[in-house]
Write a protein that holds these residues in place. Sequence first.
Motif, short mmCIF file in Angstrom:
data_model
loop_
_atom_site.label_atom_id
_atom_site.label_comp_id
_atom_site.label_asym_id
_atom_site.label_seq_id
_atom_site.Cartn_x
_atom_site.Cartn_y
_atom_site.Cartn_z
N GLY A 330 0.69 -0.95 0.07
CA GLY A 330 -0.14 0.02 -0.06
C GLY A 330 1.06 1.39 0.16
O GLY A 330 2.09 1.20 0.22
N LEU A 331 0.22 2.55 -0.28
CA LEU A 331 0.75 3.61 0.02
C LEU A 331 -0.14 4.62 0.55
O LEU A 331 -1.22 4.52 0.73
CB LEU A 331 1.38 4.26 -1.42
CG LEU A 331 0.39 4.23 -2.72
CD1 LEU A 331 -0.58 5.50 -2.72
CD2 LEU A 331 0.88 4.02 -3.88
N GLY A 332 0.49 5.75 1.09
CA GLY A 332 -0.38 6.71 1.92
C GLY A 332 0.40 8.00 2.21
O GLY A 332 1.52 8.15 1.68
N LEU A 333 -0.47 8.59 3.16
CA LEU A 333 0.24 10.13 3.49
C LEU A 333 -0.18 10.23 4.87
O LEU A 333 -1.30 10.06 5.17
CB LEU A 333 -0.37 11.08 2.39
CG LEU A 333 0.11 12.44 2.26
CD1 LEU A 333 1.55 12.25 1.78
CD2 LEU A 333 -0.85 13.47 1.52
N GLN A 334 0.70 10.80 5.40
CA GLN A 334 0.64 10.94 6.96
C GLN A 334 1.06 12.42 7.33
O GLN A 334 1.75 13.09 6.75
CB GLN A 334 1.27 10.10 7.77
CG GLN A 334 2.89 10.22 7.75
CD GLN A 334 3.46 9.19 8.84
OE1 GLN A 334 3.25 8.15 8.72
NE2 GLN A 334 4.62 9.48 9.44
N ARG A 335 0.43 13.06 8.35
CA ARG A 335 0.77 14.30 8.80
C ARG A 335 0.73 14.46 10.37
O ARG A 335 -0.07 13.71 11.09
CB ARG A 335 -0.01 15.37 8.19
CG ARG A 335 0.40 16.75 8.72
CD ARG A 335 -0.51 17.73 8.01
NE ARG A 335 -0.05 19.18 8.30
CZ ARG A 335 0.92 19.98 7.92
NH1 ARG A 335 1.54 19.40 6.63
NH2 ARG A 335 1.25 21.14 8.14
N ASN A 336 1.74 15.01 10.99
CA ASN A 336 1.77 15.38 12.55
C ASN A 336 0.46 16.31 12.72
O ASN A 336 0.57 17.23 12.24
CB ASN A 336 3.01 15.74 12.94
CG ASN A 336 4.05 14.91 13.21
OD1 ASN A 336 4.65 14.24 12.19
ND2 ASN A 336 4.58 14.33 14.37
#
Length: 372
Positions: A330-336
Amino acid sequence: MRKIKSWLIITFFTTIAHIGYSQNSGAYIVTDSSLTSGIKLIGGTSIDNHQFIRLKNENEEIKYYPEQLLEYGLRNGTVYKSKSISVSGQKKQVFLERLEYGKINLYYYTEEGLNTYFLERDSTVFIEIKKDDDFRKTIAEQTSDFDWKASQSQFVKYNRMSLSKFVSLYNNNLNKPFPFPRFGILAGFNSTSLTIPSNIPTELLEGISFTPSSTITLGVFADLPIDLSDFSVNLGVNFLKSGFSANSRSPQSDVDVVINYTSLSFPFLIRYTLPRLGWRPFINAGGLYSYHFRNEGIIYESLTDQNVVTISDMQRETLLADSMLGYSFGLGLQRNLDYRKIAALEFRFNQLYGNENTLTMSHFEILTSFSF
């Protein structure tokens, strides 16, 4: 004048040792007036190496103490510097293991009952980092000339790897997130598809095609950095409940298939997260194990003969294996959200296999997660 010349000589030989020998993993020793390389140094235990080093000649073995050397380096590239430190309130000359070298040098020292670290900046700062103090405040103060953006010092642990990672970021002007273990929850949309292998022995499944089933998946996960790098091991437990129904008709028969299952799946993924501030893309891949602790498969068949319809008894079949193995990526995007809490969105594909007599399964998932 004589003192200045002596200092220049010491600086010259020490610099040569740093560049020419520690980089090439050559063993060497440095005194206040000479450098000797290409020698056979015999390292001992970690505690011994901070107290003395042995030199093996053809006919004898010589033991050197911190009072006799400025520095020595082993063939594996480890460098020890002779320094005067305070141990239990007493001054003591010892060898300190250098862990990082640059704008700030990081040293490690150990003896029976003691493990401690030191920071050195040029000739102006030489301080001990004590565990019983607020060491995170100390290292933040000593690197305050660098504009940290993500509270990196908050995640440093009192060990060699963690302190070395932090000092390395500072020395290399790398303002990027500091890896730390994360634990969290996830929820999302799951679309499951079933495929009938060509060699499945159940003849009643001929002509059957399952429409993908959509449902909600819930889970928990842990994301554990590998050697404080941008790679991590992502582990989880996901809960899923779903069902399928399909029908096949011919002039002679009408076949209905019903499958209901409830499962726990256990992904084991290797994840790479781009080391940047703000939005952080990631990609992961690995293995997946799924266990169906509720697993029902039923086949109904109706036969038509001269306008007479006969409904046969239902047949319970093992259409899905109780245990299935496969792969996931899978692939994704994260943010603090703050220095610790992280929200993420991920698209994941899973492929699962049972045995030669059962169906294969695939998942497409859109997952949201929150870690702390």
